[in-house]
Design a protein around this motif. Structure first.
Motif, PDB file in Angstrom:
ATOM      1  N   MET A   1     -61.347  58.993  48.993  1.00  0.00           N
ATOM      2  CA  MET A   1     -62.325  58.950  47.925  1.00  0.00           C
ATOM      3  C   MET A   1     -62.531  57.488  47.508  1.00  0.00           C
ATOM      4  N   ALA A   2     -63.807  57.103  47.365  1.00  0.00           N
ATOM      5  CA  ALA A   2     -64.146  55.725  46.990  1.00  0.00           C
ATOM      6  C   ALA A   2     -63.797  55.461  45.534  1.00  0.00           C
ATOM      7  N   ARG A   3     -63.280  54.264  45.300  1.00  0.00           N
ATOM      8  CA  ARG A   3     -62.951  53.882  43.921  1.00  0.00           C
ATOM      9  C   ARG A   3     -64.229  53.456  43.208  1.00  0.00           C
ATOM     10  N   THR A   4     -64.295  53.787  41.930  1.00  0.00           N
ATOM     11  CA  THR A   4     -65.441  53.330  41.144  1.00  0.00           C
ATOM     12  C   THR A   4     -65.200  51.883  40.725  1.00  0.00           C
ATOM     13  N   LYS A   5     -66.277  51.150  40.628  1.00  0.00           N
ATOM     14  CA  LYS A   5     -66.171  49.751  40.229  1.00  0.00           C
ATOM     15  C   LYS A   5     -65.798  49.678  38.758  1.00  0.00           C
ATOM     16  N   GLU A   6     -64.881  48.780  38.471  1.00  0.00           N
ATOM     17  CA  GLU A   6     -64.379  48.646  37.107  1.00  0.00           C
ATOM     18  C   GLU A   6     -64.916  47.392  36.435  1.00  0.00           C
ATOM     19  N   PHE A   7     -66.122  46.978  36.822  1.00  0.00           N
ATOM     20  CA  PHE A   7     -66.727  45.802  36.198  1.00  0.00           C
ATOM     21  C   PHE A   7     -68.236  45.986  36.160  1.00  0.00           C
ATOM     22  N   ASP A   8     -68.859  45.227  35.303  1.00  0.00           N
ATOM     23  CA  ASP A   8     -70.309  45.267  35.144  1.00  0.00           C
ATOM     24  C   ASP A   8     -70.917  44.273  36.131  1.00  0.00           C
ATOM     25  N   GLU A   9     -71.580  44.791  37.169  1.00  0.00           N
ATOM     26  CA  GLU A   9     -72.140  43.912  38.211  1.00  0.00           C
ATOM     27  C   GLU A   9     -73.158  42.930  37.654  1.00  0.00           C
ATOM     28  N   ARG A  10     -73.960  43.367  36.678  1.00  0.00           N
ATOM     29  CA  ARG A  10     -74.973  42.480  36.103  1.00  0.00           C
ATOM     30  C   ARG A  10     -74.314  41.306  35.379  1.00  0.00           C
ATOM     31  N   LYS A  11     -73.284  41.604  34.584  1.00  0.00           N
ATOM     32  CA  LYS A  11     -72.581  40.533  33.861  1.00  0.00           C
ATOM     33  C   LYS A  11     -71.865  39.601  34.832  1.00  0.00           C
ATOM     34  N   ALA A  12     -71.289  40.164  35.872  1.00  0.00           N
ATOM     35  CA  ALA A  12     -70.601  39.339  36.866  1.00  0.00           C
ATOM     36  C   ALA A  12     -71.601  38.424  37.579  1.00  0.00           C
ATOM     37  N   LEU A  13     -72.773  38.959  37.931  1.00  0.00           N
ATOM     38  CA  LEU A  13     -73.804  38.144  38.584  1.00  0.00           C
ATOM     39  C   LEU A  13     -74.296  37.045  37.647  1.00  0.00           C
ATOM     40  N   ASP A  14     -74.495  37.390  36.373  1.00  0.00           N
ATOM     41  CA  ASP A  14     -74.918  36.378  35.394  1.00  0.00           C
ATOM     42  C   ASP A  14     -73.881  35.261  35.272  1.00  0.00           C
ATOM     43  N   ALA A  15     -72.609  35.629  35.289  1.00  0.00           N
ATOM     44  CA  ALA A  15     -71.540  34.628  35.195  1.00  0.00           C
ATOM     45  C   ALA A  15     -71.543  33.724  36.424  1.00  0.00           C
ATOM     46  N   ALA A  16     -71.743  34.312  37.597  1.00  0.00           N
ATOM     47  CA  ALA A  16     -71.805  33.522  38.832  1.00  0.00           C
ATOM     48  C   ALA A  16     -73.019  32.603  38.815  1.00  0.00           C
ATOM     49  N   MET A  17     -74.153  33.131  38.382  1.00  0.00           N
ATOM     50  CA  MET A  17     -75.370  32.327  38.326  1.00  0.00           C
ATOM     51  C   MET A  17     -75.158  31.113  37.416  1.00  0.00           C
ATOM     52  N   GLN A  18     -74.544  31.322  36.271  1.00  0.00           N
ATOM     53  CA  GLN A  18     -74.299  30.223  35.338  1.00  0.00           C
ATOM     54  C   GLN A  18     -73.384  29.169  35.957  1.00  0.00           C
ATOM     55  N   LEU A  19     -72.359  29.613  36.664  1.00  0.00           N
ATOM     56  CA  LEU A  19     -71.433  28.667  37.278  1.00  0.00           C
ATOM     57  C   LEU A  19     -72.112  27.870  38.398  1.00  0.00           C
ATOM     58  N   PHE A  20     -72.876  28.542  39.248  1.00  0.00           N
ATOM     59  CA  PHE A  20     -73.621  27.841  40.296  1.00  0.00           C
ATOM     60  C   PHE A  20     -74.616  26.858  39.681  1.00  0.00           C
ATOM     61  N   TRP A  21     -75.248  27.262  38.600  1.00  0.00           N
ATOM     62  CA  TRP A  21     -76.228  26.422  37.905  1.00  0.00           C
ATOM     63  C   TRP A  21     -75.543  25.156  37.375  1.00  0.00           C
ATOM     64  N   GLU A  22     -74.363  25.337  36.814  1.00  0.00           N
ATOM     65  CA  GLU A  22     -73.626  24.208  36.241  1.00  0.00           C
ATOM     66  C   GLU A  22     -73.102  23.250  37.306  1.00  0.00           C
ATOM     67  N   LYS A  23     -72.561  23.798  38.402  1.00  0.00           N
ATOM     68  CA  LYS A  23     -71.827  22.973  39.361  1.00  0.00           C
ATOM     69  C   LYS A  23     -72.531  22.768  40.697  1.00  0.00           C
ATOM     70  N   GLY A  24     -73.485  23.645  41.045  1.00  0.00           N
ATOM     71  CA  GLY A  24     -74.081  23.597  42.369  1.00  0.00           C
ATOM     72  C   GLY A  24     -73.286  24.453  43.337  1.00  0.00           C
ATOM     73  N   TYR A  25     -73.814  24.586  44.528  1.00  0.00           N
ATOM     74  CA  TYR A  25     -73.190  25.463  45.525  1.00  0.00           C
ATOM     75  C   TYR A  25     -71.885  24.878  46.052  1.00  0.00           C
ATOM     76  N   GLU A  26     -71.943  23.662  46.534  1.00  0.00           N
ATOM     77  CA  GLU A  26     -70.780  23.070  47.193  1.00  0.00           C
ATOM     78  C   GLU A  26     -69.593  22.893  46.252  1.00  0.00           C
ATOM     79  N   ALA A  27     -69.828  22.522  45.023  1.00  0.00           N
ATOM     80  CA  ALA A  27     -68.734  22.240  44.082  1.00  0.00           C
ATOM     81  C   ALA A  27     -68.152  23.497  43.442  1.00  0.00           C
ATOM     82  N   THR A  28     -68.736  24.655  43.725  1.00  0.00           N
ATOM     83  CA  THR A  28     -68.239  25.902  43.149  1.00  0.00           C
ATOM     84  C   THR A  28     -67.291  26.569  44.140  1.00  0.00           C
ATOM     85  N   SER A  29     -66.049  26.678  43.754  1.00  0.00           N
ATOM     86  CA  SER A  29     -65.046  27.293  44.632  1.00  0.00           C
ATOM     87  C   SER A  29     -65.035  28.806  44.442  1.00  0.00           C
ATOM     88  N   LEU A  30     -64.519  29.489  45.435  1.00  0.00           N
ATOM     89  CA  LEU A  30     -64.392  30.942  45.341  1.00  0.00           C
ATOM     90  C   LEU A  30     -63.448  31.318  44.198  1.00  0.00           C
TER      91      LEU A  30
END
Length: 193
Positions: A1-30
Motif C-alpha cells: 500500500m502506498a504511503r500518503t504524503k505527509e507534507f504540503d506540496e504547494r508549500k514545499a514548492l514555494d519554499a524551493a522557489m524562494q530558495l532558488f530565487w535567493e541563491k540561483g541554481y548552482e549555489a543551491t544545494s540539495l
C-alpha cells in the motif's frame, strides 16, 4: 500500500522557489533544499525527481504567477500610462525596501543559465514573450483610447520597455542611488507619448 504524503506540496514548492530565487541554481544545494522544504531526501526524490526538475517546476510556477500579476497590474488603472508606471514603481520600491534585493527569478535565470542551457533559455524566452505581449496590448489599448499618439509603435516600445525592465532588475540588485534610477525611468517614459 502506498504511503500518503505527509507534507504540503504547494508549500514545499514555494519554499524551493524562494530558495532558488535567493541563491540561483548552482549555489543551491540539495541539503539546503530539503531543509527549506521540510523534506527527507526520499520524499524529495519521490515527489520532484531531482534538483533540475524541481528548478524547472519552480521557474515555470514563478513565470505563470508573475505574468498573472503583471496582467492584473496593467489592467488595474484607468490610464495605461499609469498602469505601466505603476509596474516599474513597484519593481523599484520592492528593491529598495528589501535587503538584499533578489531581483526577478526569470531574469536571474537568464543571466545564470540561459546562455548555456537550451531548456532554461526556452522557458525564460517564453516568459519574456508573454511579458512583451502584455505590454504591447496595453499600449495598443492606450493608443485606441487616445492616451498615446497614433504614431506610437506599440511593438517597438513594448520591446524597449521589457529590455529596460530587465536591465533595471539586474541593476537594482546593487541598489544604486535612487536618483540615478528615477532619472533613468523618467527618460524611459518619454517613449510613452
Amino acid at each position: 500500500m502506498a504511503r500518503t504524503k505527509e507534507f504540503d506540496e504547494r508549500k514545499a514548492l514555494d519554499a524551493a522557489m524562494q530558495l532558488f530565487w535567493e541563491k540561483g541554481y548552482e549555489a543551491t544545494s540539495l541539503s539546503a533544499l530539503t531543509e527549506r522544504m521540510g523534506l527527507q531526501r526520499s520524499s524529495f526524490y519521490a515527489t520532484y525527481g531531482d534538483k533540475r526538475s524541481l528548478f524547472t517546476t519552480a521557474l515555470q510556477k514563478y513565470s505563470e504567477t508573475r505574468i498573472a500579476y503583471l496582467k492584473a497590474k496593467l489592467q488595474g488603472h484607468a490610464s495605461v500610462r499609469e498602469s505601466i508606471k505603476s509596474c516599474f514603481k513597484d519593481i523599484i520600491d520592492i528593491a529598495y525596501q528589501t535587503n538584499p534585493s533578489f531581483g526577478c527569478f526569470c531574469v536571474n535565470t537568464i543571466v545564470e543559465l540561459a546562455p548555456h542551457d537550451s531548456q532554461f533559455s526556452q522557458i525564460t524566452s517564453r516568459y519574456q514573450e508573454q511579458l512583451q505581449i502584455l505590454v504591447r496590448q496595453a499600449l495598443e489599448k492606450g493608443i485606441l483610447a487616445g492616451e498615446f499618439s497614433r504614431d506610437l509603435d506599440a511593438l517597438a516600445v513594448s520591446h524597449s520597455l521589457i529590455i529596460f525592465m530587465n536591465g533595471l532588475l539586474v541593476t537594482l540588485k546593487t541598489k544604486p542611488e535612487r536618483q540615478f534610477i528615477d532619472e533613468s525611468l523618467s527618460m524611459m517614459f518619454q517613449l510613452l507619448k
